[in-house]
Each structure stands twice: as C-alpha cells, then as structure tokens.
Design a protein around this motif. Structure first.
Motif, short mmCIF file in Angstrom:
data_model
loop_
_atom_site.label_atom_id
_atom_site.label_comp_id
_atom_site.label_asym_id
_atom_site.label_seq_id
_atom_site.Cartn_x
_atom_site.Cartn_y
_atom_site.Cartn_z
N UNK A 68 0.85 -1.19 0.00
CA UNK A 68 0.00 0.00 0.00
C UNK A 68 0.89 1.24 0.00
N UNK A 69 0.30 2.37 -0.34
CA UNK A 69 1.06 3.62 -0.43
C UNK A 69 1.89 3.92 0.82
N UNK A 70 1.27 3.67 1.98
CA UNK A 70 1.93 4.00 3.26
C UNK A 70 3.18 3.16 3.51
N UNK A 71 3.27 2.01 2.84
CA UNK A 71 4.37 1.09 3.12
C UNK A 71 5.29 0.89 1.92
N UNK A 72 5.30 1.90 1.04
CA UNK A 72 6.19 1.82 -0.15
C UNK A 72 7.66 1.74 0.24
N UNK A 73 8.44 1.17 -0.64
CA UNK A 73 9.90 1.14 -0.46
C UNK A 73 10.40 2.58 -0.25
N UNK A 74 11.33 2.80 0.71
CA UNK A 74 11.82 4.17 0.94
C UNK A 74 12.39 4.79 -0.34
N UNK A 75 12.29 6.09 -0.38
CA UNK A 75 12.70 6.84 -1.57
C UNK A 75 14.18 6.59 -1.92
N UNK A 76 15.05 6.50 -0.87
CA UNK A 76 16.48 6.31 -1.18
C UNK A 76 16.71 4.97 -1.87
N UNK A 77 15.89 3.98 -1.49
CA UNK A 77 16.05 2.66 -2.11
C UNK A 77 15.58 2.71 -3.56
N UNK A 78 14.45 3.39 -3.80
CA UNK A 78 13.92 3.44 -5.17
C UNK A 78 14.87 4.19 -6.09
N UNK A 79 15.37 5.33 -5.59
CA UNK A 79 16.24 6.16 -6.44
C UNK A 79 17.60 5.54 -6.66
#
Ligand code: NCD
Length: 360
Positions: free
Chosen positions: A184-195
């Motif tokens: 769900x949106x609230x539990x997305x992979x942290x931004x640093x991991x995605x980037x």
C-alpha cells in the motif's frame, strides 16, 4: 578487517563463496564440526529476536566454537548509559567475532569502527539485515538452482522491512532479476532505495497494489510482516496491518514451482493453510539461515587471521562532516556521540553513512 554491515560489504564473488561454503557444510557437516574450536562469538542483541540469535548461537556451536553475549539490553551495562563504542571495545577483549542487533540504525557500523574484530550486523532498525539476505540467497539458490534471471515479488511492509532493503540491494548485482513491489502507499519502499538501488543500479522493477495481478508471473514471492514496532502512529498501523494476506485461493494462480519466502515471524500475512503447500519454503529458509551463518562466521574468522587487532577507530576521514547532522531520529548518530559521517550516494544526494537518511 572484513565486517558485514550492509550486504554489499561482500563482493558478489565473496557472497557466492559463502553460499557455496554453506552448501558444502550441508553436504558434509562433520567436516566443519571443529573448525572454530577455541573461538568465541559474542551475540549482542539490543532488540528482541528468536531465530536470528539462536541461529547464530547454534551455528557457532556446530562449528565447535563458544558463544557469549546478552539478549536483552536491560541486563547489560547499556542500561547504565554505556555507548556502543565502549561496549564493543570491552567485548572484543573476550571474543573473536561479534553479531549485533540494535534498534538504532547504524549501531553495528559504529561497532565495526571500534571493535578491532569482525562485526556482523544482525539487524539495525529498519535499515539492513544482511545475514537474512544471505539466508534468502541460499534458499533461492537451493530451491531454484540459480541467483539470476527470475522474477521476485516483495509484498507487505517495504518501508520498514529491513530484510527487503538488504535483499533488493544484493539482488541488484545479479543479472536478469526482475523486482515487483507489492505494497500500500503508506508502506512503499523508501525513496532512497527506489532512487539509488532501483533507478541508478538499473534493476528492473515496478510497483503494484495487489498480489493477485502479478501472481502468475512470479518465481519467488517474498512475504513480510507489517513492522508494528517501527510505526510512530498507531492509527496508521491499524489502517495497513491487514493489507495483504496470502491464502490458498491466491496461491492457486501461481506457477507450480514458485516459492514463498518469509523471514518470519509471521503474524497473519500467510494463512496456516498455506503451510502444507510444497511451495511454502519459509521453514526450509530458517534452516538455511543456520548453515549460511556457519559459513559466514567461519569465513570472516579466516579472513581476519593475521590481521592486527587495531585499537584506534577505523574511520575514513573523508566521510567526516561536522557541518551536517542526520535527519533520522532512529539513527545512532542522533543519540550517541559518534563522528558525523556523510557520503555522496549513487543518485548524487548526500546521505548519512549510518542510516542512508538525508542530512537536516
Ligand atoms: C526479521 C527481522 O528481524 O527483521 N526477522 C528475522 O530476522 N528473521 C523480520 C521481522 O521481524 O519481521
């Protein structure tokens, strides 16, 4: 001196050699029953753990070594206000290798700077859990026969789940691994991991919001528990806690040779009825954890042979930036007197070396 703080502290060749050694241990346990005779592992667990601590303990015992340590920070000098740096300096005069679990992100990195003996991160906050990653890699290797060219779905708490962060980082170094993030949106992979890990390292990934829509294409389904203890807000936890539940109906759409992994403990995200399905590999995964920790302890001790036991802290002066402070309240650098360390991440942003957060 080699430590394991992040999965990428081991090169791919070193990782593969530990997995191969674990497979050799499985094939001939007697051969390794004495290789750590006279060596001591200290397990310093500042946070609750059942399988990780006992898995380390039984791993060292099966290698013929001994184990000392604590499983509750309240019963150690920490309760008197001792810092991580001081605790490990003391422990290092009693032990040959340390496995540390800590609720503060970056605590095992601090330990590795001061211990003078190999330090293994057994889980730090929501940051990393590299020995679970080795467990997961060995399980995928044994179940699927390879570590490349497969599709893996990560489902549940991708925000706080440190096992997810570490496994994605490790898999980004193998060819042809496709990652599907189911949260769900609230539990997305942290931004640093995605980037950094996903975008910059070019791992093929996409985000979806139900497991049903991707089930038929998965080779591995990695389920996770919603990490209740990491939420600041109970209402938010209650909103997401039952987000994804794997049951036999959903599993019916999966490939016959897909495997279901889970670092455990599970709460309600996999129903008990799934346990009987041959694709449920999570209890086999636990046993692999012991073998891979045997291989890791033995390898780190061998690599450290002949290395002088340093007493001065091992810190790269280029990383020290007193002009910055970490923005993450769960970072060790916000509560203990440690050097402020920052580095330039692959995505060009400045990050705290202890926890990967941005400076304030
Ligand atoms: C995991 C952890 O501690 O991060 N458990 C484990 O080490 N096997 C996952 C969890 O607690 O949900």
């Amino acid at each position: 001196m080699k430590h394991l703080i992040e999965p990428t502290d081991l090169t791919v060749a070193e990782t593969d050699s530990i997995i191969a050694l674990a497979e050799d241990i499985i094939a001939d346990r007697a051969k390794y029953s004495d290789v750590c005779r006279g060596k001591k592992l200290a397990t310093l667990f500042y946070e609750p753990s059942t399988r990780t601590r006992l898995s380390f303990t039984s791993a060292m015992m099966e290698l013929g070594g001994d184990v000392i340590g604590f499983s509750d920070a309240a019963s150690s000098s920490v309760s008197k206000g001792e810092t991580v740096a001081d605790t490990v300096r003391v422990i290092a005069s009693f032990a040959d290798i340390i496995a540390m679990r800590h609720f503060k992100e970056g605590a095992p990195l601090v330990a590795s700077q001061y211990a003078g003996i190999p330090v293994i991160n057994a889980g730090d906050g929501s940051h990393a859990h590299p020995t679970q990653t080795l467990t997961d890699l060995l399980t995928i290797k044994r179940e699927k026969g390879r570590l490349d060219h497969f599709t893996i779905g990560f489902c549940g708490d991708l925000k706080f789940g440190r096992t997810v962060h570490s496994l994605i980082k490790a898999l980004s170094r193998y060819e042809g691994v496709r990652v599907i993030l189911i949260a769900p949106d609230e539990l997305r992979l942290p931004e640093y991991m995605r980037r950094e890990v996903c975008d910059k390292c070019g791992i093929d990934y996409r985000e979806v919001s139900t497991m049903e829509e991707v089930m038929p294409e998965l080779d591995v389904l990695y389920m996770t528990r919603v990490q209740k203890e990491r939420f600041f807000d109970e209402e938010e936890f209650n909103r997401v806690k039952d987000s994804f539940v794997l049951d036999p109906q959903k599993l019916a759409a999966a490939k016959n040779d897909m495997i279901v992994l889970h670092p455990l403990p599970r709460v309600n995200e996999i129903t008990r009825a799934v346990d009987a399905d041959p694709r449920a590999a999570y209890f086999r995964q636990v046993e692999n954890g012991k073998f891979v920790r045997m291989a890791l302890i033995y390898s780190l001790l061998r690599w450290a042979e002949g290395e002088p036991r340093r007493t001065a802290p091992q810190i790269d002066p280029a990383l020290i930036h007193p002009e910055f402070a970490c923005s993450n309240a769960r970072c060790i650098s916000t509560t203990e007197d440690v050097d402020p360390l920052f580095h330039l991440a692959a995505d060009g942003t400045c990050r705290c070396a202890y926890c990967e957060s941005r400076p304030k």
